[in-house]
Design a protein around this motif. Structure first.
Motif, mmCIF file in Angstrom:
data_model
loop_
_atom_site.group_PDB
_atom_site.id
_atom_site.type_symbol
_atom_site.label_atom_id
_atom_site.label_comp_id
_atom_site.label_asym_id
_atom_site.label_seq_id
_atom_site.Cartn_x
_atom_site.Cartn_y
_atom_site.Cartn_z
ATOM 1 N N GLN A 1 -25.599 -62.431 70.637
ATOM 2 C CA GLN A 1 -26.361 -61.355 71.029
ATOM 3 C C GLN A 1 -25.569 -60.039 70.954
ATOM 4 N N SER B 1 -24.393 -59.160 67.611
ATOM 5 C CA SER B 1 -25.579 -58.766 66.746
ATOM 6 C C SER B 1 -25.854 -57.292 67.292
ATOM 7 N N ARG B 2 -25.511 -56.941 68.421
ATOM 8 C CA ARG B 2 -25.583 -55.133 68.776
ATOM 9 C C ARG B 2 -24.684 -54.565 68.205
ATOM 10 N N TYR C 1 -23.297 -55.013 65.185
ATOM 11 C CA TYR C 1 -23.370 -55.132 64.012
ATOM 12 C C TYR C 1 -24.149 -54.373 63.698
ATOM 13 N N SER C 2 -25.365 -54.271 64.629
ATOM 14 C CA SER C 2 -26.456 -53.607 64.351
ATOM 15 C C SER C 2 -26.038 -51.866 64.476
ATOM 16 N N ILE C 3 -25.102 -51.609 65.474
ATOM 17 C CA ILE C 3 -24.612 -50.313 65.604
ATOM 18 C C ILE C 3 -23.919 -49.973 64.435
ATOM 19 N N ILE D 1 -24.114 -50.958 61.235
ATOM 20 C CA ILE D 1 -25.287 -50.622 60.149
ATOM 21 C C ILE D 1 -25.951 -49.461 60.301
ATOM 22 N N HIS D 2 -26.359 -49.171 61.340
ATOM 23 C CA HIS D 2 -27.032 -48.016 61.348
ATOM 24 C C HIS D 2 -26.113 -46.778 61.439
ATOM 25 N N ASP E 1 -27.173 -46.723 57.281
ATOM 26 C CA ASP E 1 -28.299 -45.839 57.177
ATOM 27 C C ASP E 1 -28.385 -44.295 56.403
#
Length: 178
Positions: free
Chosen positions: A142, A145-146, A148-150, A152-153, A157
């Motif tokens: 988790q 994941s956070r 990685y998400s940051i 990617i965004h 993006d």
């Protein structure tokens, strides 16, 4: 015990709720104390077993229900003597019945011991190793994941948005020439 009347700070009378049965650890009434002691005596390991229906969950319905007709069958035109057929049926059925009983008498308790140990080890490993490892992994993933998400965004993006705007201005038309 009865609820007692008390006077509130505003001067109103109200009844304080009192649990008649008491605490589960120190029951006030005898009926609840008897129920608790009765529950303590009833244990999973000493439960009654059904000696008639020994497969209540139908684990072996399709596997070991083998009768004489499932193994030996004489087609039309090829029949043995009736007495031989009856004797064969009786021999098969009685042998299967008593040999199973003999095998279960010899190997039943040792196999129950082995399977009991196996499932105890399996339960122990599942409770004390597998589930904590999975929970730990999910907690750690988790966090990853956070991050990685940051990432990617932050990086992908804007790139995809720019590429999307470039291609959004392209117009395609289809003409049919004759």
């Amino acid at each position: 015990s009865r609820p007692r009347s008390l006077c509130s700070p505003q001067g109103f009378l109200y009844t304080a709720p009192v649990r008649e049965q008491g605490n589960i650890y120190k029951p006030n009434n005898k009926m609840m104390a008897d129920e608790l002691s009765e529950k303590a005596v009833h244990d999973v390991h000493t439960k009654e077993i059904d000696l008639v229906n020994r497969d209540p969950k139908h684990l072996n319905d399709d596997v070991v229900k083998i009768d004489f007709e499932d193994v030996i069958a004489e087609p039309e035109g090829t029949h043995s003597f009736d007495g031989i057929w009856k004797a064969s049926f009786t021999t098969f059925t009685v042998t299967k019945y008593w040999f199973y009983r003999l095998l279960s008498a010899i190997f039943g308790i040792p196999m129950a011991l082995i399977w009991g140990i196996y499932f105890a080890i399996l339960s122990f490993l599942h409770i004390w190793a597998v589930v904590p490892c999975i929970r730990s992994y999910l907690i750690e993933i988790q966090c990853i994941s956070r991050v990685y998400s940051i990432c990617i965004h932050t990086f992908c993006d804007p790139l995809f948005e720019a590429v999307g705007r470039v291609f959004s201005s392209i117009r395609a038309t289809v003409r049919k020439e004759i």
